[in-house]
Design an enzyme around this catalytic site. Structure first.
Site, mmCIF file in Angstrom:
data_model
loop_
_atom_site.group_PDB
_atom_site.id
_atom_site.type_symbol
_atom_site.label_atom_id
_atom_site.label_comp_id
_atom_site.label_asym_id
_atom_site.label_seq_id
_atom_site.Cartn_x
_atom_site.Cartn_y
_atom_site.Cartn_z
ATOM 1 N N LYS A 148 0.837 -1.196 0.000
ATOM 2 C CA LYS A 148 0.000 0.000 0.000
ATOM 3 C C LYS A 148 0.871 1.245 0.000
ATOM 4 O O LYS A 148 1.909 1.307 0.674
ATOM 5 C CB LYS A 148 -0.899 -0.028 1.236
ATOM 6 N N SER A 189 -9.171 1.573 3.355
ATOM 7 C CA SER A 189 -8.233 2.327 2.553
ATOM 8 C C SER A 189 -7.241 1.474 1.769
ATOM 9 O O SER A 189 -6.498 2.001 0.938
ATOM 10 C CB SER A 189 -7.468 3.302 3.458
ATOM 11 N N SER A 209 -9.676 -1.044 7.218
ATOM 12 C CA SER A 209 -8.975 -0.851 5.955
ATOM 13 C C SER A 209 -8.213 -2.014 5.351
ATOM 14 O O SER A 209 -7.772 -1.926 4.217
ATOM 15 C CB SER A 209 -8.025 0.344 6.069
#
Length: 468
Positions: A80, A155, A179
């Protein structure tokens, strides 16, 4: 290289490399080709790491020379874009950080590299990781590979979409309220949010509120989660929350020898749940009981008394606002919608802030009592399957709720620090993945992973992949 090999898990890929059935170079090239073929429609990958093929050649040379190799030697992975990667762009989903090039790896990235894995690419996210949709002004919107008109979540939505689409076998995400688990449920993969502090947050931004943030592995199989968690856990001497010795519970063993007791819940007092999601949780409970686990429906009175999401919304803004205001000062016009909205949220009074903190303590107490009687809890990950992009309200089982309701079942394990795992166990009438969540006692990752492995073994939806 066949698509079947692209969809092998990381554990199998590592074994194929060790036995010479496939080279690291072949595997990296295959994933790069997959990215080239599928990423334009999905937009999960935002930066391809320079040097991946060179690292793969070195990995193959080391193996040929008979050198000792790590558990993930030669296997590609993704990260990420809020997690620092040395020499590879880490832009946090914002024009404010465009071109940012860290000089050191985050602790989590360094540990996966130490096991021999090769950084392949960085994945998309909402600006500053602050949304349940992965969209931003710098790298755009990520689409769900099961239905491009729907979100893969946030996220860590770019990470979940990349793994689901075969662009990566496994990777790293972060979790403040939903997330890693929410995106995993929306794309049909698996993800683990470990006990708070088990994986250091060093090299990740933002880090406030520190007691709610977690780094977590994301993959396609439970055994990959267990392997990567065992490599990631343990203090690094920099994160003051990461103090439990690695040997305490590395995700292997430590499961009670007696028959396990697991409670399950759908009607938790936290709001509406889609009937197909509820049916999937019930089916998972029934399937788990067939494995020899004692399973029964339960209630969690502490969560019914103190709504974790309502308390979280009072608490976290007051800690995030100063950090984001400092980072964006003078660049407010370069901010995306969710971050701007958060900065414009009225301040929480000190009385409400303290009340929220005390509510979290009561919820922790409630779960401490629950885990004197049960080893794990089975419940929804999300109240609905993946939803269309841009929705601000949902109608669920005839009731209208705002979009923050998507976090209602996950955030309780952030504010308590309890470990929780997301895995697919069903399919909606629209053909979308439906996940279930397994939570355990503090530092009981082994039990959570064991229960998930049992469920995986009786799952009706194993080895399903989106058609791209």
């Amino acid at each position: 290289m066949s698509e079947d090999l692209i969809y092998e898990d990381a554990t199998a890929m590592a074994e194929l490399i060790r036995t010479g059935a496939v080279s690291s170079v072949e595997l990296v090239r295959a994933h790069l080709a997959r990215i080239e073929a599928t990423n334009p429609a999905i937009n999960a990958i935002v930066t391809v790491a320079d040097g991946a093929l060179e690292a793969a050649r070195a990995a193959d040379a080391d193996l040929a020379a008979g050198k000792d190799v790590g558990a993930l030697h030669g296997v590609p992975f993704t990260v990420k874009d809020s997690i620092d990667t040395a020499g590879v762009l880490t832009q946090r989903g914002s024009p404010i950080f465009a071109g940012r090039l860290p000089t050191t790896d985050a602790t989590s990235v360094a540990r996966i590299k130490d096991a021999g894995a090769i950084l392949l690419a960085k994945t998309n996210l909402p600006e500053f990781s602050y949304s349940t949709e992965s969209d931003n002004l710098l790298t755009g919107r990520t689409n769900n590979p099961w239905d491009l008109d729907r979100t893969p979540g946030g996220s860590s939505g770019g990470e979940s979409a990349a793994i689901a689409a075969g662009m990566s076998p496994f990777g790293l995400g972060t979790d403040l309220a939903i997330s890693v688990r929410g995106p995993a449920a929306q794309t049909g993969i698996v993800a683990l949010k470990p006990t708070h502090g088990r994986i250091p947050m060093t090299g990740v931004w933002p880090r406030v509120p520190r007691r709610d943030w977690h780094v977590g592995p994301m993959a396609r199989t439970v055994r990959d989660l267990a392997l990567t968690y065992s490599l990631l856990a343990g203090p690094d001497g920099e994160d003051g929350f990461s103090v439990t010795p690695k040997s305490f519970d590395s995700g292997v063993g430590s499961v009670p020898s007696r028959p396990l007791r697991v409670g399950w819940i759908v009607d938790s007092g936290l709001g509406p749940v889609d009937p197909e999601v509820a049916a999937t949780v019930r089916a998972a409970a029934q399937a788990l009981s067939s494995t020899g686990v004692h399973v029964e429906e339960v209630t969690i009175p502490a969560v019914e008394r103190d709504n974790p999401l309502a308390l979280f919304n009072l608490q976290h803004v007051m800690e995030l606002k100063p950090a984001m205001a400092a980072a964006t000062r003078g660049r407010e016009d370069d901010m995306f919608t969710m971050s701007t909205s958060m900065l414009n949220t009225p301040d929480t009074s000190i009385e409400d802030y303290i009340a929220a903190e005390q509510g979290f303590e009561r919820i922790r107490d409630g779960y401490a009592e629950y885990f004197t009687r049960y080893d794990a809890l089975l419940l929804p990950v999300l109240p609905i399957p993946a939803h269309p992009h841009g929705m601000t309200v949902f109608v669920i089982d005839g009731k209208t709720v705002d979009a923050t309701h998507i976090q209602t079942f996950t955030v309780q394990f952030n504010v308590t620090g309890l470990p929780a795992l997301s895995m697919r166990f069903g399919t909606s009438s629209d053909g979308l993945p439906i996940g279930v969540q397994i939570a355990g006692n503090w530092h009981a990752e082994s039990t959570v992973l064991h229960v998930a492995s049992l469920l995986e073994g009786v799952s009706p939806v194993r080895n399903l992949h989106p058609v791209l």
